[in-house]
Design a protein around this motif. Structure first.
Motif, mmCIF file in Angstrom:
data_model
loop_
_atom_site.group_PDB
_atom_site.id
_atom_site.type_symbol
_atom_site.label_atom_id
_atom_site.label_comp_id
_atom_site.label_asym_id
_atom_site.label_seq_id
_atom_site.Cartn_x
_atom_site.Cartn_y
_atom_site.Cartn_z
ATOM 1 N N LYS A 133 -9.259 3.866 -4.029
ATOM 2 C CA LYS A 133 -8.753 3.999 -2.660
ATOM 3 C C LYS A 133 -7.409 4.737 -2.636
ATOM 4 C CE LYS A 133 -8.941 2.551 1.748
ATOM 5 N NZ LYS A 133 -8.618 3.778 2.445
ATOM 6 N N ILE A 134 -6.483 4.267 -3.457
ATOM 7 C CA ILE A 134 -5.122 4.823 -3.383
ATOM 8 C C ILE A 134 -5.050 6.206 -4.032
ATOM 9 C CG2 ILE A 134 -2.730 4.532 -4.123
ATOM 10 C CD1 ILE A 134 -3.309 2.467 -2.124
ATOM 11 N N TYR A 183 -10.224 -4.807 -2.039
ATOM 12 C CA TYR A 183 -8.988 -4.040 -1.868
ATOM 13 C C TYR A 183 -7.900 -4.919 -1.262
ATOM 14 C CZ TYR A 183 -5.909 -0.284 -0.236
ATOM 15 O OH TYR A 183 -4.833 0.522 -0.007
ATOM 16 N N ARG A 184 -8.277 -5.616 -0.220
ATOM 17 C CA ARG A 184 -7.301 -6.476 0.452
ATOM 18 C C ARG A 184 -6.821 -7.585 -0.490
ATOM 19 N NH1 ARG A 184 -5.650 -7.910 5.487
ATOM 20 N NH2 ARG A 184 -5.040 -10.076 5.685
ATOM 21 N N GLU A 217 0.832 -1.197 0.000
ATOM 22 C CA GLU A 217 0.000 0.000 0.000
ATOM 23 C C GLU A 217 0.875 1.258 0.000
ATOM 24 O OE1 GLU A 217 -2.521 0.497 3.443
ATOM 25 O OE2 GLU A 217 -4.161 1.181 2.156
ATOM 26 N N ALA A 268 -6.688 -7.493 -3.688
ATOM 27 C CA ALA A 268 -5.818 -6.898 -4.710
ATOM 28 C C ALA A 268 -4.406 -6.702 -4.166
ATOM 29 C CB ALA A 268 -6.392 -5.560 -5.164
ATOM 30 N N LEU A 269 -4.317 -6.197 -2.926
ATOM 31 C CA LEU A 269 -2.993 -5.997 -2.331
ATOM 32 C C LEU A 269 -2.281 -7.335 -2.131
ATOM 33 C CD1 LEU A 269 -3.464 -3.158 0.334
ATOM 34 C CD2 LEU A 269 -2.899 -2.989 -2.087
ATOM 35 N N ARG A 315 -8.850 -3.678 -9.709
ATOM 36 C CA ARG A 315 -8.096 -2.473 -10.060
ATOM 37 C C ARG A 315 -8.890 -1.202 -9.768
ATOM 38 N NH1 ARG A 315 -6.904 -3.665 -15.101
ATOM 39 N NH2 ARG A 315 -8.480 -2.345 -16.014
ATOM 40 N N LEU A 372 2.483 1.693 -3.382
ATOM 41 C CA LEU A 372 1.545 2.216 -4.384
ATOM 42 C C LEU A 372 1.419 3.730 -4.248
ATOM 43 C CD1 LEU A 372 -1.288 -0.473 -4.240
ATOM 44 C CD2 LEU A 372 0.177 0.000 -6.197
ATOM 45 N N VAL A 391 -0.213 -3.809 -11.326
ATOM 46 C CA VAL A 391 -1.498 -3.100 -11.142
ATOM 47 C C VAL A 391 -2.312 -3.185 -12.431
ATOM 48 C CG1 VAL A 391 -2.578 -0.836 -10.825
ATOM 49 C CG2 VAL A 391 -0.687 -1.527 -9.359
ATOM 50 N N VAL A 404 -8.734 -0.457 -6.062
ATOM 51 C CA VAL A 404 -7.399 0.043 -5.698
ATOM 52 C C VAL A 404 -7.229 1.490 -6.164
ATOM 53 C CG1 VAL A 404 -4.938 -0.201 -6.186
ATOM 54 C CG2 VAL A 404 -6.293 -2.210 -5.648
ATOM 55 N N THR A 405 -7.654 1.754 -7.377
ATOM 56 C CA THR A 405 -7.511 3.112 -7.921
ATOM 57 C C THR A 405 -8.319 4.111 -7.112
ATOM 58 O OG1 THR A 405 -7.281 2.138 -10.106
ATOM 59 C CG2 THR A 405 -7.702 4.498 -10.014
#
Lengths: 151, 174
Positions: free
Chosen positions: B129-130, B154-155, A8, B157-158, B123, A11, B115, B126-127
């Motif tokens: 959130k990040i 999300y988890r 995280e 994906a990580l 994806r 990223l 990614v 993730v997009t």
């Protein structure tokens, strides 16, 4: 968990999405000005004109926008002079092609070479009220694998 | 009144435009298409917000509108692609949507590629959130899924990214 925290953090810290291009920012501002009714600049007027007609074509094509959270698409009403705008023609053509230097071998042994191709889709609209014809261009980049026949 | 509204929207775009663009980029094959997608969403949102006083929308609505426009465009592109089966789109060429902050950071480049290879569902979470800065509650609102599902995706994906990067490192060192 350490792994996930690490990913995280990586990223967030090591990857940055690209921002708008200058052209993108200008077009957005022109769009907002146009939507607000400020037609002070030629570019914003042109943008709305093009957008309105594109929206009209989309509407005419019967694309369903029913899933919109609120009421759908009176954009056509707002931005395009409704009557008398007609799609005259559409065409598509390759305007440039360059070897990309990538190769691919198929299972049968034949070779394919990658080409970077610039394609432009053109739509022509005619406004009966003004007699003007407007071209709307949609350029795009494509990556095409072409069979290699000679070396 | 109209000028004030335009100013309000421009400020909103200055604050949030990069987030929307990052999300739009996951739905578009190139930068120009992503910018078009944001413009399309702004036009639609402008109309939608008229009934709510004309103010800029909440972020979840903006994200879901971009997603909707992206899905719609993707459908028509898919139809076209079926007619042009030999065409591969310029997804991973020079027109990348995530740039490593350090040019020589090989790990960052690897991360970017991983990614890009995540499934669409993973994806987009993730997009959002990040790079979109949304909470799981906001993501769930934008995607019409439960907050738990958003967090799980999300988890997951990580975890996928971590596994792939670890595997790559093992190969490199082994």
């Amino acid at each position: 968990m350490d792994d996930l925290d690490h990913i995280e953090r990586r990223l967030r810290e090591s990857l940055v999405p690209r921002g708008f291009t200058d052209r993108g920012v200008q077009e957005l501002n022109a769009l907002i000005d146009g939507l607000a009714g400020e037609e002070e600049s030629t570019s914003s007027r042109r943008w709305i004109w093009v957008t309105g007609m594109a929206a009209a074509v989309v509407g005419a094509a019967g694309l369903a926008w029913n899933a919109m959270p609120a009421r759908p698409v009176p954009l056509v009403v707002r931005t395009a002079p409704q009557p008398g705008i007609q799609l005259v023609s559409t065409s598509e053509g390759v305007v440039s092609a360059e070897r990309a230097g990538d190769w691919l071998a198929e299972e049968d042994g034949s070779l394919l070479e990658g080409w970077h191709v610039r394609v432009v889709n053109e739509e022509r609209f005619h406004d009966e009220a003004t007699g003007q014809t407007v071209r709307v261009l949609h350029p795009r980049d494509e990556w095409v694998m072409m069979p290699v026949s000679t070396f | 009144m109209r000028k004030r509204r335009a100013k309000e929207w421009k400020l909103w775009m200055a604050e949030n435009g990069h987030r929307l663009l990052a999300f739009a980029r996951t739905w578009a094959p190139c930068q120009a298409d992503a910018e078009d997608l944001v413009q399309e969403a702004v036009m639609r949102l402008w109309t939608v917000q008229e009934e709510k006083g004309g103010h800029p929308p909440d972020l979840p609505l903006a994200f879901s509108t971009i997603r909707f426009a992206g899905l719609n465009r993707h459908r028509s592109e898919t139809r076209r692609k079926k007619r042009e089966e030999s065409v591969l789109y310029l997804n991973d060429f020079d027109d990348v949507w995530l740039d490593p902050t350090m040019e020589d950071d090989e790990d960052a480049r690897q991360l970017r590629e991983e990614v890009a290879q995540l499934s669409e569902k993973l994806r987009e979470v993730v997009t959002m959130k990040i790079w979109g800065g949304l909470t799981f509650a906001e993501i769930s609102e934008a995607l019409a899924i439960s907050p738990n599902t958003a967090a799980s995706r999300y988890r997951y994906a990580l975890e996928q990214l971590a596994q792939k990067l670890n595997r790559t490192k093992e190969v490199d060192h082994g």
